[in-house]
Design an enzyme around this catalytic site. Structure first.
Site, short mmCIF file in Angstrom:
data_model
loop_
_atom_site.label_atom_id
_atom_site.label_comp_id
_atom_site.label_asym_id
_atom_site.label_seq_id
_atom_site.Cartn_x
_atom_site.Cartn_y
_atom_site.Cartn_z
N GLY A 2 41.76 -13.69 72.45
CA GLY A 2 41.48 -12.38 71.60
C GLY A 2 40.34 -11.89 71.98
O GLY A 2 40.12 -11.48 73.52
N GLU A 3 39.40 -11.14 71.34
CA GLU A 3 38.25 -10.55 71.79
C GLU A 3 38.86 -8.93 72.36
O GLU A 3 37.66 -7.94 72.44
CB GLU A 3 37.19 -10.83 72.31
CG GLU A 3 37.05 -12.32 71.74
CD GLU A 3 35.28 -13.55 72.50
OE1 GLU A 3 35.11 -12.35 72.78
OE2 GLU A 3 35.18 -14.57 72.25
N GLY A 4 39.97 -9.09 72.85
CA GLY A 4 39.84 -8.06 73.57
C GLY A 4 39.83 -8.57 75.09
O GLY A 4 40.41 -7.95 76.35
N ASP B 243 40.36 -7.64 68.92
CA ASP B 243 39.73 -8.17 67.48
C ASP B 243 38.63 -9.54 67.80
O ASP B 243 38.35 -10.36 68.32
CB ASP B 243 40.66 -8.59 67.19
CG ASP B 243 41.93 -10.43 67.77
OD1 ASP B 243 41.10 -11.23 67.20
OD2 ASP B 243 42.48 -9.98 68.97
N THR C 194 36.61 -3.32 69.61
CA THR C 194 36.71 -4.58 69.06
C THR C 194 36.04 -4.56 67.74
O THR C 194 35.42 -5.02 67.80
CB THR C 194 35.77 -6.28 70.09
OG1 THR C 194 35.86 -6.02 71.35
CG2 THR C 194 35.63 -7.75 69.23
#
Length: 359
Positions: A321-323, A179, A65
């Site tokens: 997001g974040e993965g 991200d 991330t």
């Protein structure tokens, strides 16, 4: 070993057709109705070709991330203040974020990389868990000029490449991109607008859930940023520098590194796909190593997937997001690897298949 961007771009090779062919022959002979496992077989074939093995293990999994802030957040393009980036990084290392829960369920780990968080991370109790590759304290406001210099873009790309090398050295067999950065759907939407030639209005979504008025402002800011900077759609480095982000560059570098080291990488949603598009522009063969995790609800993401030539595994209306999508897709990718490794073929089982004419 630290590698330059030029070395990595020169070293990325396409997967070999002979391995795809060999994998497909085995998959076509599996002791099950022909193609009954659908897209899993395509994933299995891809994994075998990437790993150059009929037993392509991907059991050691990591979501990386990348975190970075954006000067354009000052334009009111997000529902949250910039400080949330730092707070979420703290949540990641404390183990309380969505990505932590989802990677645990997937049997994977999370690596957090500071690519350019504006806030001070030195006071975090678990700061040693963060890989620090900070280029600057956030990008510049792309509505007024380039988000970064080309030198900074290269620095961030090479940081992502180095992180990929660290992961491979530690034994990771499957990477996922993630991200964190308040405002980062704005540069990502700008990038797909530039790369696709579609208007900002067509590709821009609500990101963190902004209202209609804020969405209109976001579209106008992206239009302004493209008009001010005139990024060259045929020059990925120019696009990254002018309307990109440090974490987007880091994601692109991670993908390039994965392709260089010949390991598969699961691409998450909108922001990760912006990095993937840049990676493909820089090294077209890098797309051979990419797997699309999911179809985001952000309108620009479908156009990104089309340009990447990738088929998403999931469609769960995600936009975290974040993965998160990458983590959710990991067990499916691992299942595909086990299909080619462990399922018996008709030949293995000593079964003679009926001719098509007899079916």
């Amino acid at each position: 070993m630290k590698l330059s961007l030029e070395e990595v771009l020169a070293g990325i090779q396409p997967v070999k057709p002979v391995w795809r062919d060999q994998a497909r022959r085995r998959l076509d002979d599996l002791a099950s109705p022909h193609n009954s496992l659908g897209y899993l077989l395509d994933l299995a074939e891809q994994l075998a070709a990437i790993k150059e093995s009929m037993t392509p293990s991907v059991s050691k999994k990591m979501v990386v991330t990348m975190a970075g802030d954006h000067g354009v957040a000052a334009e009111g393009v997000s529902a949250y203040p910039q400080e949330v980036t730092r707070l979420m990084v703290n949540n990641f290392v404390a183990g309380g974020a969505g990505i932590n829960v989802l990677t645990e369920a997937a049997g994977a780990g999370v690596t957090v990389v500071d690519m350019g968080v504006a806030g001070d991370l030195s006071q975090l109790a678990d700061r040693k868990q963060i890989l620090s590759y900070r280029v600057a304290h956030g990008t510049q406001n792309m509505a007024n000029g380039p988000a970064m210099t080309q030198e900074q873009a290269v620095q961030a790309l090479e940081a992502g490449i180095e992180v990929a090398g660290i992961m491979v050295e530690s034994g990771i067999e499957l990477l996922g991109t993630g991200d964190m950065g308040i405002g980062n759907t704005t540069p990502s939407s700008a990038m797909i607008s530039v790369f696709s030639g579609r208007s900002p209005r067509e590709v821009t979504g609500r990101g963190t859930g902004i209202n209609e008025k804020a969405l209109e402002n976001k579209v106008k800011i992206i239009e302004k940023a493209i008009a001010v900077n005139q990024p060259d759609p045929d020059n990925a480095l120019d696009v990254l520098a002018k309307v990109g982000g440090f974490e987007i560059c880091g994601i692109a570098g991670l993908i390039l590194g994965a392709a260089y080291y010949r390991i598969p990488v699961i691409v998450d949603g909108l922001i990760s796909s912006a990095g993937a598009l840049a990676a493909k522009k820089l090294a077209p063969y890098s797309a051979n190593y990419m797997i699309a995790a999911h179809q985001s609800v952000e309108p620009g993401h479908q156009y990104m997937l089309e340009l990447l030539g990738l088929r998403p595994i999931l469609n769960l209306n995600l936009r975290l997001g974040e993965g998160a999508g990458a983590a959710l897709a990991m067990p499916i990718v691992e299942a595909a690897s086990r299909i080619i490794e462990k399922m018996l073929t008709f030949t293995d089982a000593g079964v003679t298949k009926a001719d098509d004419s007899e079916a």
